[in-house]
Design an enzyme around this catalytic site. Sequence first.
Site, PDB file in Angstrom:
ATOM      1  N   HIS A  51       0.742  -1.259  -0.005  1.00  0.00           N
ATOM      2  CA  HIS A  51       0.097  -0.047   0.112  1.00  0.00           C
ATOM      3  C   HIS A  51       0.983   1.293  -0.039  1.00  0.00           C
ATOM      4  O   HIS A  51       2.106   1.242   0.462  1.00  0.00           O
ATOM      5  CB  HIS A  51      -0.933  -0.033   1.175  1.00  0.00           C
ATOM      6  CG  HIS A  51      -1.854  -0.983   1.120  1.00  0.00           C
ATOM      7  ND1 HIS A  51      -3.207  -0.959   1.936  1.00  0.00           N
ATOM      8  CD2 HIS A  51      -2.038  -2.169   0.497  1.00  0.00           C
ATOM      9  CE1 HIS A  51      -3.751  -1.995   2.080  1.00  0.00           C
ATOM     10  NE2 HIS A  51      -3.130  -2.737   0.940  1.00  0.00           N
ATOM     11  N   GLU A  53       0.902   3.970   1.864  1.00  0.00           N
ATOM     12  CA  GLU A  53       1.434   4.064   3.176  1.00  0.00           C
ATOM     13  C   GLU A  53       2.874   3.323   3.713  1.00  0.00           C
ATOM     14  O   GLU A  53       3.769   4.024   4.211  1.00  0.00           O
ATOM     15  CB  GLU A  53       0.314   3.995   4.321  1.00  0.00           C
ATOM     16  CG  GLU A  53      -0.850   4.841   3.994  1.00  0.00           C
ATOM     17  CD  GLU A  53      -2.112   4.241   3.247  1.00  0.00           C
ATOM     18  OE1 GLU A  53      -3.273   4.445   3.475  1.00  0.00           O
ATOM     19  OE2 GLU A  53      -1.636   3.363   2.490  1.00  0.00           O
ATOM     20  N   CYS A  81      -6.255   1.866   5.806  1.00  0.00           N
ATOM     21  CA  CYS A  81      -6.903   0.726   6.175  1.00  0.00           C
ATOM     22  C   CYS A  81      -6.174   0.163   7.747  1.00  0.00           C
ATOM     23  O   CYS A  81      -5.453   0.867   8.250  1.00  0.00           O
ATOM     24  CB  CYS A  81      -6.480  -0.672   5.227  1.00  0.00           C
ATOM     25  SG  CYS A  81      -4.752  -1.100   5.233  1.00  0.00           S
ATOM     26  N   CYS A  84      -2.349  -0.146   7.578  1.00  0.00           N
ATOM     27  CA  CYS A  84      -1.839   0.867   7.445  1.00  0.00           C
ATOM     28  C   CYS A  84      -1.751   1.789   8.820  1.00  0.00           C
ATOM     29  O   CYS A  84      -0.490   2.241   9.295  1.00  0.00           O
ATOM     30  CB  CYS A  84      -2.002   1.775   6.078  1.00  0.00           C
ATOM     31  SG  CYS A  84      -1.517   0.774   4.698  1.00  0.00           S
TER      32      CYS A  84
END
Length: 150
Positions: A51, A53, A81, A84
Site C-alpha cells: 500500500h 503508506e 486501512c 496501514c
Amino acid sequence: MDEVFMREALNEAYKAYEINEVPIGAVIVKDGEVIGRGFNQKETLKDATLHSEITAIKEACKNLGGWRLPGCTMYVTLEPCPMCAGAIVNSRIERLVIGAKDLKTGACGSVLDITNNQKLNHQPKVLFGVLEKECTIILQDFFIKLRKKI
C-alpha cells in the site's frame, strides 16, 4: 502547507492510476521536506502489503536511518486501512493528514479507530478533508474506468 503536500500525495496516486492500481498516494514530510513517497503497487508486484503508506514509511525510515518517525507528518489521499493505520502508529508518525474518508475499511475513525486507540502506545494527530474533492474524484474516475473494462 497541508494542501501543498497533499498535492504531492495526489501525484503519487496518479502514478498508481497510470499502472491500473487503485489510485492512493502518500508522502511523509519532516521539517518541510518530503522524506518518503509511495503509491499502491499490490497488484503489479503481487504483494498485499504494498500500500502507498507502507512504501512511504519504508522509504522515510531508510532516509532517517531508523524505524521511528517522530516529527513527521504523513499525507495520504484515502483513509488508511487497519494494516496501514497500525504501521503509522508503530512508526510513531506525529501527524496524519487524510484526503478522503474510507467508509468501507477506514481505520482512522470511519470503520475502526486504530489511530486514536488509547490502549496503544502512540496516537498521531489526525486531520481529515484536505483536498477531499480531488482525492475522491481520482478514485471515482478509476472505478468508472475499471467497470467499463469488465
